[in-house]
Design an enzyme around this catalytic site. Structure first.
Site, mmCIF file in Angstrom:
data_model
loop_
_atom_site.group_PDB
_atom_site.id
_atom_site.type_symbol
_atom_site.label_atom_id
_atom_site.label_comp_id
_atom_site.label_asym_id
_atom_site.label_seq_id
_atom_site.Cartn_x
_atom_site.Cartn_y
_atom_site.Cartn_z
ATOM 1 N N HIS A 1 7.549 -10.799 -17.637
ATOM 2 C CA HIS A 1 7.083 -9.416 -17.629
ATOM 3 C C HIS A 1 6.565 -8.996 -18.998
ATOM 4 O O HIS A 1 5.612 -8.218 -19.096
ATOM 5 C CB HIS A 1 8.201 -8.480 -17.165
ATOM 6 C CG HIS A 1 8.271 -8.330 -15.675
ATOM 7 N ND1 HIS A 1 7.752 -7.258 -15.021
ATOM 8 C CD2 HIS A 1 8.779 -9.150 -14.724
ATOM 9 C CE1 HIS A 1 7.933 -7.407 -13.719
ATOM 10 N NE2 HIS A 1 8.553 -8.547 -13.513
ATOM 11 N N GLU B 1 1.453 -3.619 -10.423
ATOM 12 C CA GLU B 1 2.564 -4.241 -11.155
ATOM 13 C C GLU B 1 2.219 -5.685 -11.463
ATOM 14 O O GLU B 1 2.113 -6.525 -10.555
ATOM 15 C CB GLU B 1 3.858 -4.181 -10.343
ATOM 16 C CG GLU B 1 5.019 -4.828 -11.085
ATOM 17 C CD GLU B 1 6.329 -4.767 -10.328
ATOM 18 O OE1 GLU B 1 7.269 -5.484 -10.712
ATOM 19 O OE2 GLU B 1 6.405 -4.011 -9.350
ATOM 20 N N ASP C 1 1.449 3.456 6.400
ATOM 21 C CA ASP C 1 1.957 4.672 5.773
ATOM 22 C C ASP C 1 2.888 4.274 4.622
ATOM 23 O O ASP C 1 3.980 3.765 4.866
ATOM 24 C CB ASP C 1 2.725 5.506 6.798
ATOM 25 C CG ASP C 1 3.137 6.864 6.254
ATOM 26 O OD1 ASP C 1 3.115 7.045 5.022
ATOM 27 O OD2 ASP C 1 3.463 7.757 7.067
ATOM 28 N N LYS D 1 11.121 8.002 7.422
ATOM 29 C CA LYS D 1 10.889 8.118 5.969
ATOM 30 C C LYS D 1 12.148 8.487 5.195
ATOM 31 O O LYS D 1 12.078 9.170 4.166
ATOM 32 C CB LYS D 1 9.769 9.122 5.689
ATOM 33 C CG LYS D 1 8.426 8.752 6.291
ATOM 34 C CD LYS D 1 7.371 9.806 5.989
ATOM 35 C CE LYS D 1 6.008 9.403 6.536
ATOM 36 N NZ LYS D 1 5.955 9.455 8.004
#
Length: 563
Positions: free
Chosen positions: A544, A240, A448, A372
Site C-alpha cells: 500500500h 483504491e 445499487d 441497506k
C-alpha cells in the site's frame, strides 16, 4: 443597496464575483426586551391583558358618568401605549415579522443577477470572502444569450432547477444550465467534473435527478476467474490502489489450482411492511392467516399479478404488540427486484385490508426486510442471492504465488476473521474485506452501491486439507440484477456484456442475475485469499505504501511528513 452595488460591481462574461454580499439578520419580535424568551413572553402577555382590563373598566365608568371617551388622563395614556406595544409584540410572536426593509434591500446582486435573500446566499452580514474560499474568475460555458437568461431565472427562483429537462426538452442543455447556475451561486468551479460525453437522456426519470455532470471512476480488469469451469474477466470500478492487483493475484492462485466452484443456495428478494391493528389479538389473527398454508395459493396469485417474473415463495411474520411485520420473499427474474416485490406486497395488503378492515398500513417497508442495513434477519435468512463459493489451493501455489504458508493462513483466519470479528461484535462481517470487492463490481456493473451493506455479509473459512488449503466464502445476501436501474447505462452495460450476463435471459429468466451473484462471490473468494496472504506474509503495508499513495494536492511540508 445602491452603495453595495457601487462598491461591489457585478462581473461580466459569466465571471464569478469574489465578494459575497449579505444583509444583517432580521429583527424578531422576541428581541423587544433583553430578557430570556419565556420572561419576555410572560411580560407582554400580562401587559396586554392588564391594559385591556384597565381600559375597559375606565371606559365603563366614563359611560356611566357621561364623560367623553376622548378625554384621557396620564394613566390611560400609559395604558394605551402598553396596549399597542403588547399587541404589536404578540402579533409578531404569532408569525407576523415586522422587518422595516424594502423588498429591494432583501436582494443581493451577483453576476448581473438578483438572488433573493435566503434563497441562495447567507444574508446575515456583508463580508469580503477570503481569497481561498472562492475560485478564480472564469468564463461562462454557455453558448447563447437565451441560456444566460435561463440561468438568471434559475438563480432568481423563477424557474425551478428540477424542471429544466421538462421545460427545455433537452437533457444535456438542462444539465449545462443547471451546472452554470450552481457555479454562480456557490462561487465554486466544477471544471474538473465532466459534462460532455454522457447520455443524459438515459438517466431521465430513473437514475439521477438534477444532473450537472458525471464522476469518472477508473475500471480495472482482473482475471481470468476460473469459476465452475468457465473463465471470466471481472471489471472492478475503484479508486483504491492495490485492490485490482490483489484480486488478480487471487484469481491466478485459484486458476493454477483448478478453479473455484459455487453453489446457489437461495434466490429470494424480500419486503416487509408494517401494519397495525386495534389489539395484539387482531394482529396475531392476521399473522396466522398469512402464514396458513391453506391461504398461500390465494395470496401468491394476488402477489404474482404484479409482474410476469415475480413469484411469491414464502411469508414469515413477526409481531410486536399490536404491530405486525410480514416478510414477503419472492423470486424476481433477472431484476434486483425491489420495485417488483414492493408492488406485489401492495397488492396483497390491499386484499388483506378488504378481509380485515381494521388493519392500518403504516408503511410499505417496516425495516424487517431489511434493505441497506446490516441485520441479523438478512444474515440468518438471507436476502437476494445466497451463494457459497470454494476453492482448493495447492500448497506449492500458496508458497510460490501467495508467498506464505497454509499454516499461517489458517491461523490468521481463525484469529482475525473469526475471533477478531467476534470480539468486535461483528454482524455478517467475518471476513477480511469482502465489501471492497463487492463495491468495485457493483459500481462497474450498475448495481445499487448502497446495497453493499448487506451484500457484503460474508464468512470466510480457511482450513488445511492435507498439505493443501481449502478456502470458502458464504454470502447469504448478494443483491444484484442485470436489468433495470444503472445496468442500462452504456458503461455499466458494457461491463455486464464482458461478463456475458447483460440484460435478461429469455430462456431461463433469472439465470443472468444468478450468474452475476456467483461471479461476485468468486471475486470475493479471490480477494480474501490474496489479502489474507499479504497480511500473513507481512506485505500489506509495504504494497500500500508503494501503490496506494498519492502526493497530488498535498503541499511540500505534508509530503515530507508523510514519508
Amino acid at each position: 443597496m445602491e452603495d453595495l452595488r457601487r462598491r461591489f460591481p457585478a462581473k461580466k462574461n459569466g465571471e464569478i464575483s469574489n465578494v459575497a454580499v449579505a444583509l444583517p439578520p432580521p429583527r424578531k419580535a422576541s428581541d423587544a426586551l433583553p430578557l430570556p424568551l419565556y420572561l419576555t413572553n410572560t411580560f407582554f402577555l400580562a401587559l396586554f391583558f392588564a391594559t385591556v382590563y384597565f381600559l375597559l373598566s375606565r371606559w365603563r365608568e366614563k359611560i356611566r358618568n357621561s364623560t367623553p371617551l376622548h378625554v384621557v388622563d396620564l394613566s390611560e395614556i400609559c395604558s394605551l401605549i402598553g396596549f399597542v406595544a403588547s399587541f404589536i409584540y404578540l402579533l409578531g410572536f404569532c408569525g407576523i415579522d415586522f422587518i422595516f426593509r424594502s423588498s429591494s434591500d432583501d436582494d443581493v446582486w451577483v453576476n448581473d443577477g438578483m438572488i433573493p435573500c435566503g434563497q441562495s446566499l447567507d444574508c446575515r452580514e456583508i463580508l469580503p470572502i477570503k481569497p481561498n474560499s472562492v475560485d478564480p474568475p472564469r468564463v461562462s460555458d454557455l453558448d447563447s444569450v437565451e441560456d444566460e437568461e435561463i440561468v438568471k431565472s434559475v438563480i432568481d427562483g423563477i424557474i425551478p432547477s428540477y424542471s429544466l429537462e421538462t421545460k427545455l426538452g433537452d437533457c444535456k442543455r438542462a444539465a449545462a444550465i443547471r451546472r452554470e447556475a450552481v457555479q454562480r451561486i456557490t462561487g465554486k468551479s466544477l471544471t474538473g467534473l465532466p459534462l460532455e460525453g454522457f447520455d443524459y437522456n438515459s438517466i431521465l426519470g430513473q437514475c439521477c435527478e438534477m444532473p450537472v455532470g458525471y464522476v469518472q471512476i477508473p475500471v480495472g480488469i482482473a482475471g481470468p476467474l476460473l469459476l465452475d469451469g468457465i473463465e471470466y474477466s471481472v471489471p472492478m470500478a475503484t479508486t483504491e490502489g492495490c485492490l485490482v492487483a490483489s484480486t488478480n493475484r487471487g484469481f491466478k492462485a485459484i486458476h493454477l489450482s483448478g478453479g473455484a466452484f459455487s453453489v446457489l443456495m437461495k434466490d429470494a428478494m424480500t419486503r416487509a411492511p408494517v401494519v397495525r391493528f386495534p389489539s395484539a389479538r387482531r394482529a396475531a389473527l392476521v399473522m396466522f392467516y398469512l402464514q396458513d398454508p391453506a391461504n398461500f395459493e390465494r395470496l401468491s396469485l394476488i402477489f404474482n399479478k404484479s409482474s410476469r417474473f415475480a413469484r411469491l415463495q414464502s411469508i414469515t411474520c413477526k409481531i410486536a404488540g399490536r404491530n405486525l411485520y410480514p416478510r414477503f420473499s419472492c423470486s424476481t427474474g433477472d431484476a434486483m427486484g425491489m420495485n417488483m416485490v414492493s408492488k406485489g406486497v401492495q397488492n396483497v395488503l390491499d386484499f388483506v385490508k378488504s378481509e380485515f378492515p381494521d388493519m392500518d398500513v403504516i408503511g410499505i417497508s417496516g425495516n424487517y426486510c431489511s434493505d441497506k442495513k446490516a441485520s441479523a434477519v438478512n444474515w440468518i435468512e438471507g436476502r437476494g442471492k445466497h451463494v457459497v463459493c470454494e476453492a482448493f489451493i495447492k500448497a506449492e501455489i500458496v508458497e510460490k504465488v501467495l508467498k506464505t504458508s497454509v499454516e499461517a493462513l489458517v491461523e490468521l483466519n481463525t484469529l482475525k476473521n473469526l475471533a477478531g470479528s467476534a470480539m468486535a461484535g461483528s454482524l455478517g462481517g467475518f471476513n477480511a474485506h469482502a465489501s471492497n470487492i463487492v463495491s468495485a463490481v457493483f459500481i462497474a456493473t450498475g448495481q445499487d452501491p448502497a446495497q453493499n451493506v448487506e451484500s457484503s455479509h460474508c464468512i470466510t473459512l480457511i482450513e488445511a486439507e492435507g498439505n493443501d488449503l481449502h478456502i470458502s466464502v458464504s454470502m447469504p445476501c448478494i443483491e444484484v440484477g442485470t436489468v433495470g436501474g444503472g445496468t442500462q447505462l452504456a458503461s455499466q452495460s458494457a461491463c455486464l456484456n464482458l461478463l456475458g450476463v447483460k440484460g435478461s435471459n429469455n430462456e431461463e429468466p433469472g439465470s443472468n442475475a444468478q450468474q452475476l451473484a456467483r461471479i461476485v462471490a468468486g471475486s470475493v473468494l479471490a480477494g480474501e485469499l490474496s489479502l489474507m496472504s499479504a497480511i500473513a506474509a507481512g506485505q500489506l503495508v509495504k504494497s500500500h505504501m508503494k501503490y496506494n499513495r498519492s502526493s497530488r494536492d498535498i503541499g511540500p511540508s505534508s509530503q515530507v511528513n508523510n514519508r
